[in-house]
Write a protein that holds these residues in place. Structure first.
Motif, PDB file in Angstrom:
ATOM      1  N   SER A 197       0.821  -1.212   0.000  1.00 57.18           N
ATOM      2  CA  SER A 197       0.000   0.000   0.000  1.00 57.18           C
ATOM      3  C   SER A 197       0.856   1.265   0.000  1.00 57.18           C
ATOM      4  O   SER A 197       0.434   2.309  -0.513  1.00 57.18           O
ATOM      5  N   CYS A 200       1.894   2.145  -3.611  1.00 58.99           N
ATOM      6  CA  CYS A 200       0.829   2.543  -4.542  1.00 58.99           C
ATOM      7  C   CYS A 200       0.691   4.073  -4.562  1.00 58.99           C
ATOM      8  O   CYS A 200       1.029   4.760  -3.591  1.00 58.99           O
ATOM      9  N   SER A 202      -1.985   7.450  -5.943  1.00 60.59           N
ATOM     10  CA  SER A 202      -3.381   7.777  -6.202  1.00 60.59           C
ATOM     11  C   SER A 202      -3.709   7.519  -7.669  1.00 60.59           C
ATOM     12  O   SER A 202      -2.947   7.917  -8.562  1.00 60.59           O
ATOM     13  N   PRO A 203      -4.820   6.833  -7.973  1.00 58.52           N
ATOM     14  CA  PRO A 203      -5.167   6.537  -9.366  1.00 58.52           C
ATOM     15  C   PRO A 203      -5.572   7.764 -10.181  1.00 58.52           C
ATOM     16  O   PRO A 203      -5.786   7.642 -11.393  1.00 58.52           O
ATOM     17  N   ASN A 204      -5.653   8.924  -9.566  1.00 58.32           N
ATOM     18  CA  ASN A 204      -5.996  10.151 -10.305  1.00 58.32           C
ATOM     19  C   ASN A 204      -4.992  11.273 -10.029  1.00 58.32           C
ATOM     20  O   ASN A 204      -5.356  12.454  -9.982  1.00 58.32           O
ATOM     21  N   SER A 250       3.519  11.751  -8.797  1.00 59.77           N
ATOM     22  CA  SER A 250       2.418  11.997  -7.860  1.00 59.77           C
ATOM     23  C   SER A 250       2.792  13.044  -6.800  1.00 59.77           C
ATOM     24  O   SER A 250       1.905  13.571  -6.116  1.00 59.77           O
ATOM     25  N   GLU A 350      -5.108   3.742 -16.146  1.00 62.01           N
ATOM     26  CA  GLU A 350      -6.268   3.321 -15.352  1.00 62.01           C
ATOM     27  C   GLU A 350      -5.976   2.107 -14.475  1.00 62.01           C
ATOM     28  O   GLU A 350      -6.724   1.827 -13.528  1.00 62.01           O
ATOM     29  N   LYS A 353      -5.268   1.810 -10.224  1.00 63.95           N
ATOM     30  CA  LYS A 353      -6.226   1.616  -9.132  1.00 63.95           C
ATOM     31  C   LYS A 353      -6.114   0.229  -8.500  1.00 63.95           C
ATOM     32  O   LYS A 353      -6.703  -0.021  -7.436  1.00 63.95           O
ATOM     33  N   PHE A 354      -5.390  -0.666  -9.130  1.00 64.46           N
ATOM     34  CA  PHE A 354      -5.224  -2.018  -8.593  1.00 64.46           C
ATOM     35  C   PHE A 354      -3.878  -2.139  -7.879  1.00 64.46           C
ATOM     36  O   PHE A 354      -2.859  -1.683  -8.399  1.00 64.46           O
ATOM     37  N   CYS A 395     -10.243  -6.908 -13.132  1.00 67.34           N
ATOM     38  CA  CYS A 395      -8.897  -6.595 -13.618  1.00 67.34           C
ATOM     39  C   CYS A 395      -8.514  -7.486 -14.793  1.00 67.34           C
ATOM     40  O   CYS A 395      -7.909  -7.021 -15.781  1.00 67.34           O
TER      41      CYS A 395
END
Length: 440
Positions: A197, A200, A202-204, A250, A350, A353-354, A395
Motif C-alpha cells: 500500500s 501505490c 493515487s489513481p488520479n 504523484s 487506469e 487503481k489495482f 482486472c
C-alpha cells in the motif's frame, strides 16, 4: 449336483429294491414309506422353482429349527447341513449353491421338513394360520428408506471430499535450496502484502499535473519498455522504473519537455538498485537523441531521490508475479504470456487503481484463460495469492481487452517486443475473448 428324476415310473433302467418292506437302500441309507412324501414335497418345489431365476444370495430372515428330521431320525445329520429355500431352488435348477445361502440353525415359528433321495433336508417355511398349499413368498433384507437416504447422503459427502482439490505445498521442492529461504518465504510475502500500500499511488494523480497527461505517461512507458529490452536489463528493473516514475509524478509537477528525462533517470536509479552492470549516463543521453545534458541528468537524479526520500525498496508486481507463477505450477509459455499481459497493463494509467499483488494475480489468471480456453484458478493459486476468482474478474477483463488492442494503435512497443523468437512469439496468442462475452 445333477438334477435327478423324481419318479421312476416308465423307466426300465431303474431296478426296484426288495431288501426290506417297500424300502430302498442307497449309499447305505434306508428309506421307507416316507419316500412318497418326499416325492410330493419335491414335486411342489420343482413346480414353483424349476425354470425360475435363482434368488439372490441374501441373508434369509427366517431361521431354521434346531432339530430336523433327517433320514427318518430326530437328530442332526453330521454330514449334510440343512439348506434354505435358495439351496433347494438351485438343486432343482441344476445350479451350484452360493456359499452365502447356508446358515446356522435357529428356532423358527413353524416349519415343514422333507427329505430328498440323497438324505438332505429341504425346509420350506410356512407362516402361521396358512394352509399347507400356500407357498411362501421370498423375503429379502431391505434397508429402511431413511437408512438408504442416509447412506446415499454419506456417499455423496464422501465423493465430494475425494473430489476436493488439495492445496499444493509449492515450497517443498526448494527445501534444500538456501537461496529459496523456505523458512521465511511466507513471512516475506506477508510483509510485502502489508507494505504494498505504501508503494501505490493515487489513481488520479494526473489531475494535479498542469502540463502532462495520462497519454504522455503511456507514451513514455511504452518507449522505456523498448529501451529496457535493447539494453537487455532484468525484469525487476523495468517494474521498479515504472514505480519510481509514478511515485515521483504523484509528488512533483513536471513540465512536458522534462518528462522523458524523468523516465531516463528512473531507469538509471532502478539499474543502480537491481543490475550488476549499470548503463553509463552517456548511453542514456544518446538514446534521448542528446535532448539533455549530463548535468541535467545528475540534477534530476538528486531531485528524484530526495522527493522519494531514498525509499527504493518497495514491492512491485514482479515479486508477486514470481510467487503466483510458482503457485500456478507454470511452464515457460504461461510465464511469457503473464509478463506480456502485465507489461501491457503497466502502460495503461487506469490500472493504477489495482494494487501490485492483484495486478499480478489477474495477469496470471488472464494468461491461464488465454492458454486453456476456459476459466482456471486453482485452490493453490487462491491460497497463495489471497484472491478469489471473483475478485480477479474485473482486472482480468481489462487485461484481456488490452491484449485485443495490443497490435493496433500507436503504442505497440510491448506487442513488438513479445512478437520475437526471444519471447516465443507469445503476443500472437489469441486473446481470451470469451471472458469479455460473459461480462454482465
Amino acid at each position: 449336483m445333477n438334477k435327478m428324476a423324481i419318479s421312476d415310473e416308465n423307466n426300465p433302467n431303474i431296478t426296484k429294491p426288495t431288501n426290506f418292506q417297500g424300502g430302498l437302500e442307497i449309499f447305505g441309507r434306508k428309506f421307507g414309506q416316507e419316500i412318497r412324501h418326499t416325492r410330493r414335497a419335491l414335486s411342489i418345489v420343482n413346480q414353483n422353482l424349476v425354470g425360475a431365476e435363482a434368488y439372490p444370495c441374501v441373508v434369509n430372515k427366517r431361521s431354521l429349527s434346531e432339530k430336523h428330521i433327517v433320514c427318518g431320525k430326530n437328530q442332526l445329520d453330521p454330514v449334510h447341513r440343512p439348506i434354505t429355500r435358495k439351496y433347494a431352488s438351485q438343486i432343482a435348477c441344476n445350479q451350484q449353491p452360493c456359499p452365502e445361502a447356508v446358515h446356522e440353525t435357529k428356532k423358527p415359528k413353524t416349519s415343514e421338513a422333507s427329505t430328498n433321495v440323497f438324505g438332505d433336508s429341504i425346509f420350506i417355511d410356512v407362516e402361521e394360520n396358512k394352509s399347507p398349499t400356500d407357498q411362501p413368498e421370498p423375503m429379502f433384507l431391505e434397508e429402511p428408506e431413511a437408512a438408504q437416504n442416509e447412506a446415499d447422503q454419506m456417499e455423496e459427502v464422501e465423493m465430494e471430499d475425494i473430489a476436493e482439490e488439495p492445496i499444493v505445498d509449492i515450497d517443498s521442492c526448494d527445501a534444500k535450496n538456501p537461496l529459496a529461504v523456505v523458512e521465511y518465504v511466507e513471512d516475506l510475502f506477508a510483509y510485502y502484502r502489508k507494505m504494498e500500500s505504501f508503494s501505490c499511488v493515487s489513481p488520479n494523480y494526473m489531475a494535479q499535473q498542469f502540463d502532462i497527461n495520462e497519454k504522455m505517461r503511456a507514451i513514455l512507458i511504452d518507449w522505456l519498455i523498448e529501451v529496457h529490452d535493447k539494453f537487455d536489463l532484468m525484469n525487476e528493473t523495468l517494474f521498479l522504473t515504472v514505480n519510481l516514475i509514478d511515485r515521483f509524478l504523484s509528488q512533483q509537477n513536471v513540465v512536458r519537455k522534462k518528462l522523458q528525462l524523468v523516465g531516463l533517470v528512473a531507469m538509471l536509479l532502478a539499474c543502480k538498485y537491481e543490475e550488476v552492470s549499470v548503463p553509463v549516463v552517456g548511453d542514456l543521453i544518446l538514446i534521448s537523441d542528446k535532448a539533455y545534458t549530463r548535468r541535467e541528468v545528475l540534477e534530476m537524479e538528486s531531485l528524484m531521490l530526495n522527493t522519494l526520500q531514498f525509499n527504493m525498496s518497495v514491492p512491485t508486481p514482479y515479486v508477486f508475479l514470481q510467487r503466483f507463477l510458482k503457485a500456478a505450477q507454470s511452464d515457460k509459455k504461461l510465464q511469457l504470456l503473464s509478463f506480456f499481459l502485465i507489461e501491457l497493463s503497466m502502460v495503461e494509467y487506469e490500472m493504477l487503481k489495482f494494487p501490485p499483488s492483484l495486478l499480478a494475480a489477474a495477469a496470471i489468471y488472464a494468461a491461464q484463460c488465454t492458454i486453456y480456453g476456459f476459466k482456471q484458478w486453482s485452490k493453490t493459486c487462491q491460497w497463495h495469492s489471497g484472491y478469489s476468482e471473483d475478485q480477479l474478474l474485473e482486472c482480468a477483463r481489462l487485461v484481456i481487452g488490452f491484449h485485443q488492442k495490443a497490435a493496433v494503435g500507436k503504442l505497440t512497443g510491448v506487442h513488438r517486443k513479445y512478437c520475437t523468437s526471444k519471447f516465443g512469439y507469445i503476443s500472437k496468442s489469441e486473446p481470451a475473448s470469451f471472458m469479455l462475452e460473459t461480462q454482465l
